[in-house]
Design an enzyme around this catalytic site. Structure first.
Site, PDB file in Angstrom:
ATOM      1  CB  CYS A 167      -0.848  -0.045   1.270  1.00 30.04           C
ATOM      2  SG  CYS A 167      -1.760   1.451   1.612  1.00 30.04           S
ATOM      3  CB  CYS A 201      -3.371   4.171  -5.106  1.00 31.50           C
ATOM      4  SG  CYS A 201      -4.623   3.238  -4.190  1.00 31.50           S
ATOM      5  CG  HIS A 218      -7.289  -0.176  -3.944  1.00 30.24           C
ATOM      6  ND1 HIS A 218      -6.449  -0.132  -2.860  1.00 30.24           N
ATOM      7  CD2 HIS A 218      -8.389  -0.870  -3.543  1.00 30.24           C
ATOM      8  CE1 HIS A 218      -7.019  -0.767  -1.840  1.00 30.24           C
ATOM      9  NE2 HIS A 218      -8.192  -1.222  -2.235  1.00 30.24           N
TER      10      HIS A 218
HETATM   11  N1  DGL Z   1      -4.067   0.671  -1.749  1.00 30.55           N
HETATM   12  C1  DGL Z   1      -3.615   1.725  -0.939  1.00 30.55           C
HETATM   13  C2  DGL Z   1      -2.535   2.558  -1.559  1.00 30.55           C
HETATM   14  O1  DGL Z   1      -1.751   2.006  -2.296  1.00 30.55           O
HETATM   15  C3  DGL Z   1      -4.589   2.421  -0.036  1.00 30.55           C
HETATM   16  C4  DGL Z   1      -5.782   3.046  -0.611  1.00 30.55           C
HETATM   17  C5  DGL Z   1      -6.681   3.555   0.472  1.00 30.55           C
HETATM   18  O2  DGL Z   1      -7.087   2.743   1.314  1.00 30.55           O
HETATM   19  O3  DGL Z   1      -6.974   4.750   0.493  1.00 30.55           O
HETATM   20  O4  DGL Z   1      -2.395   3.715  -1.302  1.00 30.55           O
END
Ligand code: DGL
Length: 259
Positions: free
Chosen positions: A73, A182, A184
């Site tokens: 993350c 990110c 995601h």
């Molecule tokens: N997947 C995460 C990132 O790489 C966190 C996203 C989140 O929970 O805001 O920042």
């Protein structure tokens, strides 16, 4: 110790793309993945809260015997990885916006970074971006994207409207590299590709992090090179979106509860 698992955590499903990249080049490793969907999004939390969450996740994975932890993350890495490295003896691998490769590849000297508010306001991010004063960096906080993605909305009107809102200013600015800051966001790469034109390259650093993971395992002499190992992969989720995790994993694994 080499047979002990590698631990992963993220605010949800984003880190699964990194888990897959690591599994590909380290096929003998056992793993434990913690999806902390209950606390999602991390990107809107204070640094103190993130430190607290990262410590809780790390202690859970260390209790399960992990030999190394991948902070899968960007938000958790840019805010809290130094605290974790100071507090625990095992190696930590993080992921942060790939400014360097984007800057090196850019011809227009204009790069775009889509990341969470937590990442963009972190000290680590401002230090790294200040190393590239010859590059024009446009950043956008992708608020709302992670929540949609956590619920399995990888395409369609809602995600495209939000992506347009964040990407249009970058396109108009003339970027030729788009950094997905990110974990995601690679899950909506198809929707992103519909919006940006071919002159913009998407930079995502999962493969580079996987190579770095192998290097650090080797340096610490904890690489699992037992080719006969039938690796075990265990998943935990603190939220109630198991269906989407299962889908991403082709229904191959059960998901356990994490409180
Ligand atoms: N997947 C995460 C990132 O790489 C966190 C996203 C989140 O929970 O805001 O920042």
């Amino acid at each position: 110790m080499s047979s002990f698992p590698i631990g992963f955590f993220d605010s949800g499903i984003g880190g699964i793309s990194l888990w897959k990249a690591i599994k590909k080049i380290l096929p003998n490793e056992n793993s434990i993945y913690l999806s902390d969907s209950k606390n999602c999004p991390y990107g809107l939390k204070s640094k103190d809260k993130l430190d607290e969450i990262c410590i809780k996740n790390t202690e859970f994975l260390i209790d399960k015997g992990c030999k190394m932890i991948i902070v899968a993350c960007n938000t958790a890495t840019t805010n809290s990885i130094s605290i974790l490295r100071n507090k625990y003896k095992i190696p930590f691998i993080g992921i942060e916006p790939a400014i360097k490769p984007a800057a090196l590849r850019s011809k227009t000297k204009k790069i775009g970074i889509l990341a969470t508010k937590g990442t963009l306001t972190s000290d680590l991010f401002s230090q790294t971006s200040s190393d590239y004063s010859d590059i024009n960096i446009i950043t956008k906080d992708g608020e709302g994207l992670v929540k949609l993605i956590e619920n399995g909305n990888f395409s369609g009107n809602e995600i495209e409207t939000l992506l347009n809102k964040y990407l249009d200013p970058m396109i108009n600015y003339g970027i030729d590299q788009l950094v997905l800051g990110c974990t995601h966001y690679p899950l909506v790469k198809k929707a992103i590709k519909k919006i940006i034109n071919d002159s913009i390259s998407i930079v995502d650093c999962n493969a580079a992090v996987a190579i770095q993971t192998k290097k650090v395992l080797n340096e610490n002499e904890i690489l699992n090179d037992n080719v006969k190992n039938d690796p075990s992969h265990t998943f935990y989720n603190s939220g109630n979106n198991n269906f989407i995790i299962k889908k991403l994993l082709d229904n191959k694994y059960e998901i356990n509860n994490f409180e």
